[in-house]
Scaffold this motif. Structure first.
Motif, PDB file in Angstrom:
ATOM      1  N   SER A  77      48.067  49.203  40.811  1.00 55.90           N
ATOM      2  CA  SER A  77      49.159  48.605  40.048  1.00 55.90           C
ATOM      3  C   SER A  77      49.345  47.144  40.441  1.00 55.90           C
ATOM      4  CB  SER A  77      50.474  49.347  40.318  1.00 55.90           C
ATOM      5  OG  SER A  77      50.411  50.685  39.912  1.00 55.90           O
ATOM      6  N   LEU A  78      49.846  46.380  39.496  1.00 57.13           N
ATOM      7  CA  LEU A  78      50.258  45.002  39.723  1.00 57.13           C
ATOM      8  C   LEU A  78      51.492  44.740  38.882  1.00 57.13           C
ATOM      9  CD1 LEU A  78      46.986  42.836  39.572  1.00 57.13           C
ATOM     10  CD2 LEU A  78      48.433  43.184  41.580  1.00 57.13           C
ATOM     11  N   ARG A  79      52.317  43.818  39.350  1.00 59.62           N
ATOM     12  CA  ARG A  79      53.427  43.349  38.521  1.00 59.62           C
ATOM     13  C   ARG A  79      53.293  41.845  38.332  1.00 59.62           C
ATOM     14  NH1 ARG A  79      60.001  43.224  39.244  1.00 59.62           N
ATOM     15  NH2 ARG A  79      59.487  41.554  40.702  1.00 59.62           N
ATOM     16  N   LEU A  80      53.136  41.444  37.077  1.00 60.76           N
ATOM     17  CA  LEU A  80      53.078  40.030  36.739  1.00 60.76           C
ATOM     18  C   LEU A  80      54.482  39.515  36.450  1.00 60.76           C
ATOM     19  CD1 LEU A  80      49.987  39.945  34.352  1.00 60.76           C
ATOM     20  CD2 LEU A  80      50.055  39.853  36.850  1.00 60.76           C
ATOM     21  N   SER A  81      54.709  38.268  36.826  1.00 58.77           N
ATOM     22  CA  SER A  81      55.990  37.619  36.571  1.00 58.77           C
ATOM     23  C   SER A  81      55.777  36.363  35.739  1.00 58.77           C
ATOM     24  CB  SER A  81      56.666  37.237  37.886  1.00 58.77           C
ATOM     25  OG  SER A  81      56.911  38.375  38.695  1.00 58.77           O
ATOM     26  N   VAL A  93      60.459  37.201  32.970  1.00 58.03           N
ATOM     27  CA  VAL A  93      59.872  38.308  32.222  1.00 58.03           C
ATOM     28  C   VAL A  93      58.771  38.905  33.094  1.00 58.03           C
ATOM     29  CG1 VAL A  93      58.623  38.990  30.143  1.00 58.03           C
ATOM     30  CG2 VAL A  93      60.424  37.266  30.014  1.00 58.03           C
ATOM     31  N   TYR A  94      58.642  40.221  33.049  1.00 54.78           N
ATOM     32  CA  TYR A  94      57.687  40.912  33.904  1.00 54.78           C
ATOM     33  C   TYR A  94      56.740  41.770  33.075  1.00 54.78           C
ATOM     34  CZ  TYR A  94      61.274  39.709  37.305  1.00 54.78           C
ATOM     35  OH  TYR A  94      62.182  39.037  38.070  1.00 54.78           O
ATOM     36  N   LEU A  95      55.587  42.033  33.645  1.00 50.13           N
ATOM     37  CA  LEU A  95      54.666  43.017  33.075  1.00 50.13           C
ATOM     38  C   LEU A  95      54.220  43.920  34.221  1.00 50.13           C
ATOM     39  CD1 LEU A  95      53.221  43.902  30.451  1.00 50.13           C
ATOM     40  CD2 LEU A  95      51.229  42.620  31.271  1.00 50.13           C
ATOM     41  N   GLN A  96      54.761  45.125  34.248  1.00 43.12           N
ATOM     42  CA  GLN A  96      54.350  46.118  35.232  1.00 43.12           C
ATOM     43  C   GLN A  96      53.115  46.822  34.712  1.00 43.12           C
ATOM     44  OE1 GLN A  96      55.675  46.895  38.364  1.00 43.12           O
ATOM     45  NE2 GLN A  96      53.864  48.210  38.538  1.00 43.12           N
ATOM     46  N   MET A  97      52.041  46.783  35.484  1.00 39.19           N
ATOM     47  CA  MET A  97      50.774  47.348  35.052  1.00 39.19           C
ATOM     48  C   MET A  97      50.375  48.456  36.022  1.00 39.19           C
ATOM     49  SD  MET A  97      48.741  43.870  33.964  1.00 39.19           S
ATOM     50  CE  MET A  97      48.529  43.334  35.652  1.00 39.19           C
ATOM     51  N   ASN A  98      50.291  49.667  35.523  1.00 35.57           N
ATOM     52  CA  ASN A  98      49.915  50.828  36.330  1.00 35.57           C
ATOM     53  C   ASN A  98      48.609  51.408  35.820  1.00 35.57           C
ATOM     54  OD1 ASN A  98      52.386  50.572  37.734  1.00 35.57           O
ATOM     55  ND2 ASN A  98      53.423  51.903  36.258  1.00 35.57           N
ATOM     56  N   MET A 127      59.494  37.226  23.752  1.00 30.85           N
ATOM     57  CA  MET A 127      58.599  36.995  24.881  1.00 30.85           C
ATOM     58  C   MET A 127      57.416  37.944  24.780  1.00 30.85           C
ATOM     59  SD  MET A 127      60.128  34.567  26.451  1.00 30.85           S
ATOM     60  CE  MET A 127      59.013  34.463  27.848  1.00 30.85           C
ATOM     61  N   ARG A 128      56.224  37.411  25.019  1.00 30.01           N
ATOM     62  CA  ARG A 128      55.007  38.213  24.886  1.00 30.01           C
ATOM     63  C   ARG A 128      54.069  37.969  26.057  1.00 30.01           C
ATOM     64  NH1 ARG A 128      54.109  37.283  18.354  1.00 30.01           N
ATOM     65  NH2 ARG A 128      55.291  39.133  17.724  1.00 30.01           N
ATOM     66  N   TRP A 129      53.305  38.977  26.366  1.00 28.02           N
ATOM     67  CA  TRP A 129      52.182  38.871  27.272  1.00 28.02           C
ATOM     68  C   TRP A 129      50.898  39.042  26.466  1.00 28.02           C
ATOM     69  CZ3 TRP A 129      52.218  37.349  32.254  1.00 28.02           C
ATOM     70  CH2 TRP A 129      53.404  37.433  32.968  1.00 28.02           C
ATOM     71  N   TYR A 130      49.948  38.149  26.727  1.00 33.14           N
ATOM     72  CA  TYR A 130      48.625  38.216  26.142  1.00 33.14           C
ATOM     73  C   TYR A 130      47.605  38.292  27.280  1.00 33.14           C
ATOM     74  CZ  TYR A 130      50.398  36.590  21.600  1.00 33.14           C
ATOM     75  OH  TYR A 130      51.063  36.472  20.409  1.00 33.14           O
ATOM     76  N   ARG A 131      46.388  38.627  26.926  1.00 31.76           N
ATOM     77  CA  ARG A 131      45.303  38.549  27.890  1.00 31.76           C
ATOM     78  C   ARG A 131      44.023  38.114  27.192  1.00 31.76           C
ATOM     79  NH1 ARG A 131      44.505  44.988  29.363  1.00 31.76           N
ATOM     80  NH2 ARG A 131      43.567  45.643  27.386  1.00 31.76           N
ATOM     81  N   GLN A 132      43.159  37.507  27.990  1.00 34.73           N
ATOM     82  CA  GLN A 132      41.862  37.080  27.464  1.00 34.73           C
ATOM     83  C   GLN A 132      40.796  37.350  28.510  1.00 34.73           C
ATOM     84  OE1 GLN A 132      41.655  33.003  26.078  1.00 34.73           O
ATOM     85  NE2 GLN A 132      39.931  33.498  24.758  1.00 34.73           N
ATOM     86  N   ALA A 133      39.878  38.223  28.134  1.00 35.12           N
ATOM     87  CA  ALA A 133      38.744  38.537  28.996  1.00 35.12           C
ATOM     88  C   ALA A 133      37.598  37.584  28.669  1.00 35.12           C
ATOM     89  CB  ALA A 133      38.314  39.984  28.774  1.00 35.12           C
ATOM     90  N   PRO A 134      36.665  37.402  29.614  1.00 40.34           N
ATOM     91  CA  PRO A 134      35.541  36.496  29.365  1.00 40.34           C
ATOM     92  C   PRO A 134      34.763  36.895  28.116  1.00 40.34           C
ATOM     93  CG  PRO A 134      35.636  37.097  31.678  1.00 40.34           C
ATOM     94  CD  PRO A 134      36.649  37.954  30.978  1.00 40.34           C
ATOM     95  N   PHE A 168      51.501  50.131  30.806  1.00 41.75           N
ATOM     96  CA  PHE A 168      52.136  48.832  31.050  1.00 41.75           C
ATOM     97  C   PHE A 168      53.583  48.881  30.551  1.00 41.75           C
ATOM     98  CE2 PHE A 168      48.164  45.852  30.874  1.00 41.75           C
ATOM     99  CZ  PHE A 168      47.519  46.674  31.791  1.00 41.75           C
ATOM    100  N   THR A 169      54.441  48.122  31.229  1.00 37.39           N
ATOM    101  CA  THR A 169      55.833  48.009  30.818  1.00 37.39           C
ATOM    102  C   THR A 169      56.268  46.552  30.895  1.00 37.39           C
ATOM    103  OG1 THR A 169      56.322  50.215  31.693  1.00 37.39           O
ATOM    104  CG2 THR A 169      58.195  48.769  31.234  1.00 37.39           C
ATOM    105  N   ILE A 170      56.787  46.028  29.773  1.00 42.98           N
ATOM    106  CA  ILE A 170      57.345  44.681  29.751  1.00 42.98           C
ATOM    107  C   ILE A 170      58.850  44.782  29.938  1.00 42.98           C
ATOM    108  CG2 ILE A 170      57.569  44.652  27.220  1.00 42.98           C
ATOM    109  CD1 ILE A 170      56.928  41.637  27.322  1.00 42.98           C
ATOM    110  N   SER A 171      59.401  43.854  30.700  1.00 44.69           N
ATOM    111  CA  SER A 171      60.848  43.829  30.905  1.00 44.69           C
ATOM    112  C   SER A 171      61.280  42.396  31.162  1.00 44.69           C
ATOM    113  CB  SER A 171      61.241  44.726  32.086  1.00 44.69           C
ATOM    114  OG  SER A 171      60.659  44.243  33.285  1.00 44.69           O
ATOM    115  N   ARG A 172      62.590  42.187  31.155  1.00 43.74           N
ATOM    116  CA  ARG A 172      63.089  40.840  31.466  1.00 43.74           C
ATOM    117  C   ARG A 172      64.348  40.953  32.309  1.00 43.74           C
ATOM    118  NH1 ARG A 172      64.903  39.880  25.326  1.00 43.74           N
ATOM    119  NH2 ARG A 172      66.990  40.790  25.468  1.00 43.74           N
ATOM    120  N   ASP A 173      64.558  39.925  33.099  1.00 43.98           N
ATOM    121  CA  ASP A 173      65.756  39.812  33.922  1.00 43.98           C
ATOM    122  C   ASP A 173      66.480  38.562  33.460  1.00 43.98           C
ATOM    123  OD1 ASP A 173      67.663  39.236  35.885  1.00 43.98           O
ATOM    124  OD2 ASP A 173      66.444  40.120  37.474  1.00 43.98           O
ATOM    125  N   ASN A 174      67.558  38.753  32.704  1.00 47.81           N
ATOM    126  CA  ASN A 174      68.255  37.603  32.122  1.00 47.81           C
ATOM    127  C   ASN A 174      68.918  36.738  33.186  1.00 47.81           C
ATOM    128  OD1 ASN A 174      67.490  38.528  29.608  1.00 47.81           O
ATOM    129  ND2 ASN A 174      69.425  39.566  29.205  1.00 47.81           N
TER     130      ASN A 174
END
Length: 116
Positions: free
Chosen positions: A17-21, A79-84, A34-41, A68-74
């Motif tokens: 797991s990782l949590r992105l901020s 904004v976070y992305l919890q990745m399990n 708010m959105r999370w994107y990703r780009q692989a090679p 994955f779970t997106i959330s925000r702390d106002n």
């Protein structure tokens, strides 16, 4: 001036797991989509998760749904992305994006590598 700064990426083993901020300044995360994107090679950038400004509704790409779970702390304007249950195919640079009215802002990205 708006700035989005991602952090939390790194190397993790499959199943981990990782949590992105995403730290926002110059914009209030609760006022933007708010959105999370990703780009692989060698691949196009893809939308991973969204949280709306109005009521905090979330949406996910089928490939990450249930993991994955997106959330925000106002209060922290974050904004976070919890990745399990991470998989090697989740390896990519992950970007935070803010959309408000006609304005569109991106962060610089954070690398996530899933490998044993």
């Amino acid at each position: 001036q708006v700035h989005l700064v991602e952090s939390g990426g790194g190397l993790v083993q499959p199943g981990g797991s990782l949590r992105l901020s995403c730290a926002a300044s110059g914009i209030t995360v609760s006022s933007a989509v708010m959105r999370w994107y990703r780009q692989a090679p060698g691949k196009e950038r893809e939308l991973v998760a969204t949280i709306t400004n109005a009521d905090g509704t979330t949406n996910y790409a089928d490939s990450v749904k249930g993991r994955f779970t997106i959330s925000r702390d106002n209060t922290r304007n974050m904004v976070y992305l919890q990745m399990n249950s991470l998989k090697p195919e989740d390896t990519a640079v992950y970007y935070c994006r803010a959309l408000r009215s006609l304005h569109d802002y991106w962060g610089q990205g954070t690398q996530v590598t899933v490998s044993s």
